[in-house]
Design a protein around this motif. Structure first.
Motif, mmCIF file in Angstrom:
data_model
loop_
_atom_site.group_PDB
_atom_site.id
_atom_site.type_symbol
_atom_site.label_atom_id
_atom_site.label_comp_id
_atom_site.label_asym_id
_atom_site.label_seq_id
_atom_site.Cartn_x
_atom_site.Cartn_y
_atom_site.Cartn_z
ATOM 1 N N LEU A 1 3.700 -5.955 5.871
ATOM 2 C CA LEU A 1 3.620 -4.512 5.643
ATOM 3 C C LEU A 1 4.975 -3.935 5.255
ATOM 4 C CD1 LEU A 1 1.205 -3.515 8.532
ATOM 5 C CD2 LEU A 1 0.696 -3.670 6.073
ATOM 6 N N ARG A 2 6.042 -4.470 5.810
ATOM 7 C CA ARG A 2 7.390 -4.006 5.442
ATOM 8 C C ARG A 2 7.622 -4.222 3.955
ATOM 9 N NH1 ARG A 2 12.485 -6.327 4.759
ATOM 10 N NH2 ARG A 2 11.594 -8.392 5.078
ATOM 11 N N GLU A 3 7.113 -5.323 3.435
ATOM 12 C CA GLU A 3 7.326 -5.654 2.027
ATOM 13 C C GLU A 3 6.302 -5.024 1.092
ATOM 14 O OE1 GLU A 3 7.505 -9.907 1.747
ATOM 15 O OE2 GLU A 3 9.267 -10.021 3.044
ATOM 16 N N HIS A 4 5.050 -4.817 1.559
ATOM 17 C CA HIS A 4 3.975 -4.437 0.633
ATOM 18 C C HIS A 4 3.062 -3.330 1.138
ATOM 19 C CE1 HIS A 4 5.016 -8.073 -1.551
ATOM 20 N NE2 HIS A 4 4.903 -8.747 -0.432
ATOM 21 N N LEU B 1 -6.687 0.969 5.128
ATOM 22 C CA LEU B 1 -5.353 0.450 4.861
ATOM 23 C C LEU B 1 -4.567 0.450 6.160
ATOM 24 C CD1 LEU B 1 -4.596 2.375 1.554
ATOM 25 C CD2 LEU B 1 -4.970 -0.087 1.793
ATOM 26 N N ILE B 2 -3.685 -0.523 6.305
ATOM 27 C CA ILE B 2 -2.827 -0.625 7.486
ATOM 28 C C ILE B 2 -1.407 -0.346 7.029
ATOM 29 C CG2 ILE B 2 -2.053 -2.108 9.382
ATOM 30 C CD1 ILE B 2 -5.126 -1.579 9.314
ATOM 31 N N ARG B 3 -0.707 0.475 7.802
ATOM 32 C CA ARG B 3 0.696 0.741 7.477
ATOM 33 C C ARG B 3 1.520 0.762 8.756
ATOM 34 N NH1 ARG B 3 0.277 7.082 5.699
ATOM 35 N NH2 ARG B 3 0.014 7.886 7.806
ATOM 36 N N LEU B 4 2.806 0.554 8.580
ATOM 37 C CA LEU B 4 3.736 0.564 9.713
ATOM 38 C C LEU B 4 3.917 1.976 10.255
ATOM 39 C CD1 LEU B 4 6.603 -1.715 8.348
ATOM 40 C CD2 LEU B 4 5.000 -2.282 10.176
ATOM 41 N N THR B 5 4.101 2.071 11.553
ATOM 42 C CA THR B 5 4.570 3.316 12.161
ATOM 43 C C THR B 5 6.100 3.247 12.189
ATOM 44 O OG1 THR B 5 4.569 2.377 14.381
ATOM 45 C CG2 THR B 5 2.517 3.470 13.651
ATOM 46 N N ALA B 6 6.731 4.324 12.589
ATOM 47 C CA ALA B 6 8.196 4.313 12.718
ATOM 48 C C ALA B 6 8.627 3.249 13.724
ATOM 49 C CB ALA B 6 8.704 5.695 13.138
ATOM 50 N N GLU B 7 7.864 3.107 14.809
ATOM 51 C CA GLU B 7 8.175 2.090 15.819
ATOM 52 C C GLU B 7 8.027 0.680 15.251
ATOM 53 O OE1 GLU B 7 5.928 4.547 16.270
ATOM 54 O OE2 GLU B 7 6.930 5.843 17.718
ATOM 55 N N GLY B 8 6.990 0.470 14.448
ATOM 56 C CA GLY B 8 6.779 -0.828 13.824
ATOM 57 C C GLY B 8 7.881 -1.170 12.847
ATOM 58 N N ARG B 9 8.305 -0.189 12.065
ATOM 59 C CA ARG B 9 9.392 -0.410 11.106
ATOM 60 C C ARG B 9 10.688 -0.755 11.851
ATOM 61 N NH1 ARG B 9 9.203 -0.055 6.177
ATOM 62 N NH2 ARG B 9 7.418 1.341 6.116
ATOM 63 N N VAL C 1 1.515 -0.280 14.140
ATOM 64 C CA VAL C 1 0.819 -0.041 12.881
ATOM 65 C C VAL C 1 -0.259 1.010 13.119
ATOM 66 C CG1 VAL C 1 1.218 -2.385 11.990
ATOM 67 C CG2 VAL C 1 -0.918 -1.871 13.197
ATOM 68 N N GLU C 2 -0.728 1.575 12.017
ATOM 69 C CA GLU C 2 -1.826 2.528 12.100
ATOM 70 C C GLU C 2 -2.736 2.345 10.899
ATOM 71 O OE1 GLU C 2 -0.023 6.399 12.121
ATOM 72 O OE2 GLU C 2 0.880 6.129 10.148
ATOM 73 N N SER C 3 -3.990 2.733 11.076
ATOM 74 C CA SER C 3 -4.977 2.683 9.999
ATOM 75 C C SER C 3 -4.996 4.023 9.292
ATOM 76 C CB SER C 3 -6.372 2.415 10.561
ATOM 77 O OG SER C 3 -6.405 1.197 11.252
ATOM 78 N N VAL C 4 -5.106 3.953 7.967
ATOM 79 C CA VAL C 4 -5.230 5.170 7.159
ATOM 80 C C VAL C 4 -6.375 4.965 6.176
ATOM 81 C CG1 VAL C 4 -2.816 5.864 7.414
ATOM 82 C CG2 VAL C 4 -3.475 4.382 5.508
ATOM 83 N N PRO C 5 -7.006 6.048 5.727
ATOM 84 C CA PRO C 5 -8.118 5.892 4.780
ATOM 85 C C PRO C 5 -7.679 5.154 3.515
ATOM 86 C CG PRO C 5 -7.991 8.145 5.595
ATOM 87 C CD PRO C 5 -6.756 7.437 6.077
ATOM 88 N N ASN C 6 -8.618 4.378 2.990
ATOM 89 C CA ASN C 6 -8.389 3.623 1.764
ATOM 90 C C ASN C 6 -9.161 4.313 0.649
ATOM 91 O OD1 ASN C 6 -8.261 1.772 -0.316
ATOM 92 N ND2 ASN C 6 -8.883 0.026 0.916
ATOM 93 N N PRO C 7 -8.477 4.950 -0.288
ATOM 94 C CA PRO C 7 -9.193 5.662 -1.353
ATOM 95 C C PRO C 7 -10.015 4.732 -2.244
ATOM 96 C CG PRO C 7 -6.808 5.725 -1.721
ATOM 97 C CD PRO C 7 -7.036 5.080 -0.396
ATOM 98 N N ALA C 8 -9.695 3.449 -2.258
ATOM 99 C CA ALA C 8 -10.402 2.495 -3.107
ATOM 100 C C ALA C 8 -11.638 1.902 -2.431
ATOM 101 C CB ALA C 8 -9.464 1.373 -3.528
ATOM 102 N N HIS C 9 -11.750 2.082 -1.110
ATOM 103 C CA HIS C 9 -12.857 1.441 -0.397
ATOM 104 C C HIS C 9 -13.109 2.211 0.891
ATOM 105 C CE1 HIS C 9 -15.184 -1.736 1.590
ATOM 106 N NE2 HIS C 9 -15.285 -2.304 0.404
ATOM 107 N N LYS C 10 -14.305 2.707 1.089
ATOM 108 C CA LYS C 10 -14.594 3.561 2.238
ATOM 109 C C LYS C 10 -14.557 2.830 3.576
ATOM 110 C CE LYS C 10 -17.174 6.897 -0.358
ATOM 111 N NZ LYS C 10 -18.382 7.562 -0.672
ATOM 112 N N ARG C 11 -14.956 1.556 3.608
ATOM 113 C CA ARG C 11 -15.045 0.860 4.891
ATOM 114 C C ARG C 11 -13.828 -0.001 5.204
ATOM 115 N NH1 ARG C 11 -20.873 -1.743 4.639
ATOM 116 N NH2 ARG C 11 -19.454 -3.410 4.112
ATOM 117 N N SER C 12 -13.014 -0.314 4.224
ATOM 118 C CA SER C 12 -11.849 -1.173 4.448
ATOM 119 C C SER C 12 -10.596 -0.297 4.476
ATOM 120 C CB SER C 12 -11.747 -2.220 3.331
ATOM 121 O OG SER C 12 -10.648 -3.064 3.564
#
Length: 177
Positions: free
Chosen positions: A75-78, A123-131, A110-121
């Motif tokens: 996630l840090r890279e991509h 996206l996962i992204r880092l939180t400030a703590e994760g970074r 990490v936290e989950s955020v809506p994926n505009p390309a797919h309703k059920r899948s």
């Protein structure tokens, strides 16, 4: 050290976009080169396992397992990424990646955020703590790697990356899930 002293695999690296395709019957490696590539495989396993153990030994500092560390680094890279994308990129099962994401989420990394390309899948992204956690791990790992010594050249490291990338392409068709 000359190219002859380093051996046939230490030639100047090719650009990444020129990795060899699947060799045809006329392009097959000599038996000696195939034996040398087998030596590479024989070294990669113990290297991976020892690096894995090193991360586990240092895990109490940030409390990260090797699997969570891999997810955070991906996630840090991509970021952001879906769980299936992370699994494919790391040749890991979706189920394993999902468990690591769940572990990281439970710790607020990490936290989950809506994926505009797919309703059920999602996206996962880092939180400030994760970074902050993955940055600390990467910084510590780079400090260890800087101690390797000055006898390796950029060309040798580039050749190593080229060879390992070629070997990875060789087994690219292996199913993960």
């Amino acid at each position: 050290m000359s190219a002859t002293e380093r051996g046939p695999l230490a030639e100047d690296p090719l650009p990444e976009d020129s990795l060899p395709e699947d060799p045809g019957p006329d392009d097959s490696l000599t038996e000696d080169l195939a034996d040398r590539l087998a030596e590479v495989f024989d070294l990669v396993g113990p290297l991976y396992r020892r690096a894995h153990r090193k991360v586990e030994q240092d895990a109490p500092i940030e409390g990260l397992s090797v699997g969570v560390r891999a997810v955070l680094n991906m996630l840090r890279e991509h970021e952001p990424m879906t769980v299936p994308q992370m699994g494919r990129a790391q040749a890991l099962s979706r189920q394993f990646v999902q468990r690591m994401v769940n572990d990281a989420a439970a710790r607020g990394l990490v936290e989950s955020v809506p994926n505009p390309a797919h309703k059920r899948s999602v996206l996962i992204r880092l939180t400030a703590e994760g970074r902050a956690a993955i940055t600390a791990v990467i910084d510590r790992e780079r400090a260890v790697l800087r101690r390797i010594g000055g006898d390796l050249t950029e060309a040798e490291i580039a050749a190593c990356v080229r060879v390992l990338s070629s070997l990875l392409c060789l087994v690219d068709d292996v199913e993960v899930d």
